[in-house]
Design a protein around this motif. Sequence first.
Motif, PDB file in Angstrom:
ATOM      1  N   GLY A   1      -1.854 -12.522  -4.088  1.00  0.00           N
ATOM      2  CA  GLY A   1      -0.746 -12.634  -3.578  1.00  0.00           C
ATOM      3  C   GLY A   1       0.058 -10.900  -3.923  1.00  0.00           C
ATOM      4  O   GLY A   1       0.848 -10.650  -2.887  1.00  0.00           O
ATOM      5  N   LEU A   2      -0.031 -10.294  -5.006  1.00  0.00           N
ATOM      6  CA  LEU A   2       0.349  -9.246  -5.161  1.00  0.00           C
ATOM      7  C   LEU A   2      -0.456  -8.198  -4.346  1.00  0.00           C
ATOM      8  O   LEU A   2       0.188  -7.078  -3.873  1.00  0.00           O
ATOM      9  N   PHE A   3      -1.772  -8.208  -4.363  1.00  0.00           N
ATOM     10  CA  PHE A   3      -2.354  -7.443  -3.208  1.00  0.00           C
ATOM     11  C   PHE A   3      -1.893  -7.515  -1.779  1.00  0.00           C
ATOM     12  O   PHE A   3      -1.476  -6.336  -1.486  1.00  0.00           O
ATOM     13  N   HIS A   4      -1.579  -8.565  -1.385  1.00  0.00           N
ATOM     14  CA  HIS A   4      -1.049  -8.667   0.018  1.00  0.00           C
ATOM     15  C   HIS A   4       0.475  -8.055   0.029  1.00  0.00           C
ATOM     16  O   HIS A   4       0.637  -7.567   1.018  1.00  0.00           O
ATOM     17  N   ARG A   5       1.089  -8.322  -0.938  1.00  0.00           N
ATOM     18  CA  ARG A   5       2.471  -7.714  -0.811  1.00  0.00           C
ATOM     19  C   ARG A   5       2.370  -6.288  -0.881  1.00  0.00           C
ATOM     20  O   ARG A   5       3.102  -5.526  -0.191  1.00  0.00           O
ATOM     21  N   GLU A   6       1.529  -5.696  -1.729  1.00  0.00           N
ATOM     22  CA  GLU A   6       1.536  -4.273  -1.925  1.00  0.00           C
ATOM     23  C   GLU A   6       1.013  -3.606  -0.577  1.00  0.00           C
ATOM     24  O   GLU A   6       1.372  -2.485   0.043  1.00  0.00           O
ATOM     25  N   LEU A   7      -0.020  -4.302  -0.192  1.00  0.00           N
ATOM     26  CA  LEU A   7      -0.573  -3.795   1.383  1.00  0.00           C
ATOM     27  C   LEU A   7       0.487  -3.912   2.530  1.00  0.00           C
ATOM     28  O   LEU A   7       0.449  -2.989   3.285  1.00  0.00           O
ATOM     29  N   ASN A   8       1.049  -4.914   2.491  1.00  0.00           N
ATOM     30  CA  ASN A   8       2.294  -5.276   3.453  1.00  0.00           C
ATOM     31  C   ASN A   8       3.284  -3.830   3.335  1.00  0.00           C
ATOM     32  O   ASN A   8       3.681  -3.295   4.224  1.00  0.00           O
ATOM     33  N   LEU A   9       3.550  -3.800   2.211  1.00  0.00           N
ATOM     34  CA  LEU A   9       4.374  -2.317   1.933  1.00  0.00           C
ATOM     35  C   LEU A   9       4.120  -1.034   2.473  1.00  0.00           C
ATOM     36  O   LEU A   9       4.660  -0.340   3.076  1.00  0.00           O
ATOM     37  N   PHE A  10       2.597  -1.127   2.050  1.00  0.00           N
ATOM     38  CA  PHE A  10       1.864   0.158   2.468  1.00  0.00           C
ATOM     39  C   PHE A  10       1.951   0.282   4.025  1.00  0.00           C
ATOM     40  O   PHE A  10       2.274   1.504   4.636  1.00  0.00           O
ATOM     41  N   ARG A  11       1.549  -0.834   4.827  1.00  0.00           N
ATOM     42  CA  ARG A  11       1.386  -0.925   6.091  1.00  0.00           C
ATOM     43  C   ARG A  11       2.843  -0.413   6.819  1.00  0.00           C
ATOM     44  O   ARG A  11       3.000   0.507   7.616  1.00  0.00           O
ATOM     45  N   ASP A  12       3.844  -1.005   6.282  1.00  0.00           N
ATOM     46  CA  ASP A  12       5.266  -0.715   6.557  1.00  0.00           C
ATOM     47  C   ASP A  12       5.770   0.754   6.494  1.00  0.00           C
ATOM     48  O   ASP A  12       6.249   1.352   7.130  1.00  0.00           O
ATOM     49  N   GLU A  13       5.291   1.298   5.343  1.00  0.00           N
ATOM     50  CA  GLU A  13       5.366   2.708   5.016  1.00  0.00           C
ATOM     51  C   GLU A  13       4.531   3.648   5.819  1.00  0.00           C
ATOM     52  O   GLU A  13       5.124   4.704   6.692  1.00  0.00           O
ATOM     53  N   ILE A  14       3.578   3.095   6.441  1.00  0.00           N
ATOM     54  CA  ILE A  14       2.810   4.011   7.397  1.00  0.00           C
ATOM     55  C   ILE A  14       3.511   3.856   8.528  1.00  0.00           C
ATOM     56  O   ILE A  14       3.709   5.061   9.203  1.00  0.00           O
ATOM     57  N   LEU A  15       3.975   2.956   9.076  1.00  0.00           N
ATOM     58  CA  LEU A  15       4.680   2.769  10.428  1.00  0.00           C
ATOM     59  C   LEU A  15       5.951   3.489  10.441  1.00  0.00           C
ATOM     60  O   LEU A  15       6.165   4.029  11.309  1.00  0.00           O
ATOM     61  N   ALA A  16       6.649   3.429   9.227  1.00  0.00           N
ATOM     62  CA  ALA A  16       8.036   4.177   9.261  1.00  0.00           C
ATOM     63  C   ALA A  16       7.624   5.732   9.314  1.00  0.00           C
ATOM     64  O   ALA A  16       8.444   6.447  10.022  1.00  0.00           O
ATOM     65  N   THR A  17       6.667   6.130   8.559  1.00  0.00           N
ATOM     66  CA  THR A  17       6.457   7.621   8.495  1.00  0.00           C
ATOM     67  C   THR A  17       6.011   7.828   9.812  1.00  0.00           C
ATOM     68  O   THR A  17       6.179   9.025  10.164  1.00  0.00           O
ATOM     69  N   MET A  18       5.037   7.303  10.629  1.00  0.00           N
ATOM     70  CA  MET A  18       4.639   7.617  11.889  1.00  0.00           C
ATOM     71  C   MET A  18       5.811   7.847  12.831  1.00  0.00           C
ATOM     72  O   MET A  18       5.755   8.797  13.663  1.00  0.00           O
ATOM     73  N   GLU A  19       6.866   6.852  12.714  1.00  0.00           N
ATOM     74  CA  GLU A  19       7.847   7.098  13.536  1.00  0.00           C
ATOM     75  C   GLU A  19       8.705   8.117  13.429  1.00  0.00           C
ATOM     76  O   GLU A  19       9.317   8.893  14.500  1.00  0.00           O
ATOM     77  N   LYS A  20       8.600   8.758  12.226  1.00  0.00           N
ATOM     78  CA  LYS A  20       9.443  10.053  11.698  1.00  0.00           C
ATOM     79  C   LYS A  20       8.978  11.381  12.224  1.00  0.00           C
ATOM     80  O   LYS A  20       9.466  12.314  12.238  1.00  0.00           O
ATOM     81  N   ASP A  21       7.362  11.084  12.510  1.00  0.00           N
ATOM     82  CA  ASP A  21       6.649  12.501  12.903  1.00  0.00           C
ATOM     83  C   ASP A  21       6.803  12.764  14.450  1.00  0.00           C
ATOM     84  O   ASP A  21       6.389  11.994  15.196  1.00  0.00           O
ATOM     85  N   PRO A  22       7.493  14.007  14.709  1.00  0.00           N
ATOM     86  CA  PRO A  22       7.724  14.317  16.036  1.00  0.00           C
ATOM     87  C   PRO A  22       6.329  14.470  16.869  1.00  0.00           C
ATOM     88  O   PRO A  22       6.290  14.693  17.973  1.00  0.00           O
ATOM     89  N   VAL A  23       5.237  15.063  16.218  1.00  0.00           N
ATOM     90  CA  VAL A  23       4.005  15.313  16.679  1.00  0.00           C
ATOM     91  C   VAL A  23       2.959  14.176  16.959  1.00  0.00           C
ATOM     92  O   VAL A  23       2.696  13.527  15.561  1.00  0.00           O
TER      93      VAL A  23
END
Length: 193
Positions: free
Chosen positions: A63-85
């Motif tokens: 359960g902890l692994f899944h939670r951390e992984l989902n947080l990681f995925r969400d951070e990747i998507l948010a970071t991608m959205e902020k990247d203008p290139v």
Amino acid sequence: MANHKTRTNNPESVKSNLLDAAAEILIHESAQKLTLNLVAQKAGVSKGGLLHHFPSKEKLLDGLFHRELNLFRDEILATMEKDPVKTGRAARAYIGLGNASNPQDKSYIILRQLLSVMLSDSKLSQEWTRIYWQTIKSTGLFEESSPLMILCCLAADGLSLWEILGAEKLNGIQYEEIQNIIEHITHSKKIEQ
């Protein structure tokens, strides 16, 4: 004596508190010292309450692994959205967030502990690896990336693993130098295809 909190009718809140307690134990102790009794005590939940949500230590860690992984995925998507290139942004987000350059970062410590559990259990390793790559694929990393971008991501994974395992530095070469080279490659116009 256990420090039991007031009962709640919010199972997701209880589950979250249990995962938070497990994470804190991993951060301040180790996976070996994590017991269901200790997690229940830290979360202020009875052991029966814990077992209702997580019937074993393995399920709790899962359960902890899944939670951390989902947080990681969400951070990747948010970071991608902020990247203008657009070119290379998925790889840059993945590489930047996977960089374990701050050994005091809680996610880094949790990752290190979960990795130790994963490496000691081949069945768990296969399952978590499969889930990890499915989650990473859901960010679009492989759809947007050229083979060279994927190579950069794999190099960054190797660098992070090296840091997590506490390996020695290479003849004075700093991890940051390698990280900078990897990031520089992801900005190159020559690797769009």
